[in-house]
Design a protein around this motif. Structure first.
Motif, PDB file in Angstrom:
ATOM      1  N   PRO A 169      31.703 -50.940  88.080  1.00 35.54           N
ATOM      2  CA  PRO A 169      31.683 -50.730  86.629  1.00 35.54           C
ATOM      3  C   PRO A 169      30.554 -51.469  85.912  1.00 35.54           C
ATOM      4  N   GLU A 170      29.893 -52.399  86.589  1.00 30.35           N
ATOM      5  CA  GLU A 170      28.776 -53.118  85.970  1.00 30.35           C
ATOM      6  C   GLU A 170      27.426 -52.514  86.327  1.00 30.35           C
ATOM      7  N   THR A 171      27.228 -52.158  87.590  1.00 31.51           N
ATOM      8  CA  THR A 171      25.936 -51.594  87.999  1.00 31.51           C
ATOM      9  C   THR A 171      25.942 -50.071  87.947  1.00 31.51           C
ATOM     10  N   LEU A 172      27.130 -49.487  87.976  1.00 30.83           N
ATOM     11  CA  LEU A 172      27.360 -48.039  88.013  1.00 30.83           C
ATOM     12  C   LEU A 172      26.918 -47.415  89.334  1.00 30.83           C
ATOM     13  N   TYR A 176      19.736 -47.137  82.939  1.00 30.92           N
ATOM     14  CA  TYR A 176      20.594 -48.317  82.821  1.00 30.92           C
ATOM     15  C   TYR A 176      20.139 -49.405  83.795  1.00 30.92           C
ATOM     16  N   ASN A 177      19.929 -49.022  85.039  1.00 29.64           N
ATOM     17  CA  ASN A 177      19.503 -49.998  86.040  1.00 29.64           C
ATOM     18  C   ASN A 177      18.066 -50.466  85.826  1.00 29.64           C
ATOM     19  N   ALA A 178      17.275 -49.687  85.105  1.00 22.87           N
ATOM     20  CA  ALA A 178      15.913 -50.102  84.761  1.00 22.87           C
ATOM     21  C   ALA A 178      15.888 -50.960  83.502  1.00 22.87           C
ATOM     22  N   ARG A 194      32.943 -44.610  81.047  1.00 22.99           N
ATOM     23  CA  ARG A 194      32.822 -45.987  81.535  1.00 22.99           C
ATOM     24  C   ARG A 194      31.361 -46.431  81.573  1.00 22.99           C
ATOM     25  N   SER A 195      30.452 -45.491  81.775  1.00 18.76           N
ATOM     26  CA  SER A 195      29.028 -45.807  81.729  1.00 18.76           C
ATOM     27  C   SER A 195      28.627 -46.237  80.318  1.00 18.76           C
ATOM     28  N   LEU A 196      29.138 -45.526  79.319  1.00 13.48           N
ATOM     29  CA  LEU A 196      28.878 -45.915  77.928  1.00 13.48           C
ATOM     30  C   LEU A 196      29.441 -47.305  77.639  1.00 13.48           C
ATOM     31  N   GLU A 197      30.611 -47.604  78.167  1.00 15.05           N
ATOM     32  CA  GLU A 197      31.206 -48.932  77.988  1.00 15.05           C
ATOM     33  C   GLU A 197      30.320 -50.007  78.612  1.00 15.05           C
ATOM     34  N   ARG A 252      28.656 -53.232  76.731  1.00 12.89           N
ATOM     35  CA  ARG A 252      28.806 -54.624  77.190  1.00 12.89           C
ATOM     36  C   ARG A 252      27.437 -55.283  77.319  1.00 12.89           C
ATOM     37  N   HIS A 253      26.475 -54.563  77.879  1.00 14.82           N
ATOM     38  CA  HIS A 253      25.139 -55.140  78.064  1.00 14.82           C
ATOM     39  C   HIS A 253      24.390 -55.296  76.749  1.00 14.82           C
ATOM     40  N   GLU A 254      24.623 -54.382  75.811  1.00 11.90           N
ATOM     41  CA  GLU A 254      23.989 -54.527  74.494  1.00 11.90           C
ATOM     42  C   GLU A 254      24.495 -55.793  73.804  1.00 11.90           C
TER      43      GLU A 254
END
Length: 166
Positions: free
Chosen positions: A18-21, A119-121, A153-156, A160-162
């Motif tokens: 859920p953090e790295t997707l 996201y990963n970039a 969950r990707s949007l979540e 979280r990272h924002e």
């Protein structure tokens, strides 16, 4: 220790973090079964999750040679590029795939994969845009719950990272 709430993939033994997707192996025995199974795409997911990138690349090349239009393998080829550190090349390939499959039932998945790459970039704005589009298209198409759940969950994860960046 906090329990991880994995994201479903529909593949036995494989979930998304859920953090790295990204896909992770949660059951080695089931993952081994995927390697021995009939679907080479499943095997590529396992190999990438294990970091066995050379073997994954060989399998991708074999399948792409024999089935050049295999859409799932074409997507996994972009994930392999990401895993090998070629994120920009992966993004360019996915953008081309998105253009090719715009307006089809595959478009939502293209947005989702592209969102994961962004996201990963670290490009949270682009990732958010792609995940929102994937969620919209999955919802409109009444897609499998796991696909809608991945987009949500990707949007979540982006949110979280924002908050961490602020």
């Amino acid at each position: 220790m906090q329990e991880t709430h994995w994201i479903e993939t529909g593949m036995p033994g494989i979930k998304r973090d859920p953090e790295t997707l990204l896909p992770v192996i949660v059951d080695e025995e089931e993952a081994e079964g995927l390697l021995r199974g009939e679907d080479p795409c499943d095997a590529v997911v396992v190999l990438i999750a294990r970091g066995q990138l050379r073997q994954a690349a060989e399998l991708v090349a074999d399948v792409r040679l024999n089935e050049p239009q295999n859409i799932r393998m074409r997507l996994l080829d972009t994930d392999l590029q990401r895993a090998m550190g070629n994120t920009e090349a992966a993004i360019q390939r996915l953008r081309a795939l998105l253009e090719e499959f715009s307006g089809t039932s595959h478009e939502a998945t293209m947005h989702q994969y592209l969102g994961i790459l962004y996201y990963n970039a670290g490009d949270l704005t682009a990732a958010r845009h792609r995940f929102e589009k994937a969620l919209e298209l999955h919802t409109r198409a009444n897609a499998l719950e796991r696909r809608t759940e991945l987009a949500r969950r990707s949007l979540e994860a982006v949110e979280r990272h924002e908050h961490l960046v602020r």
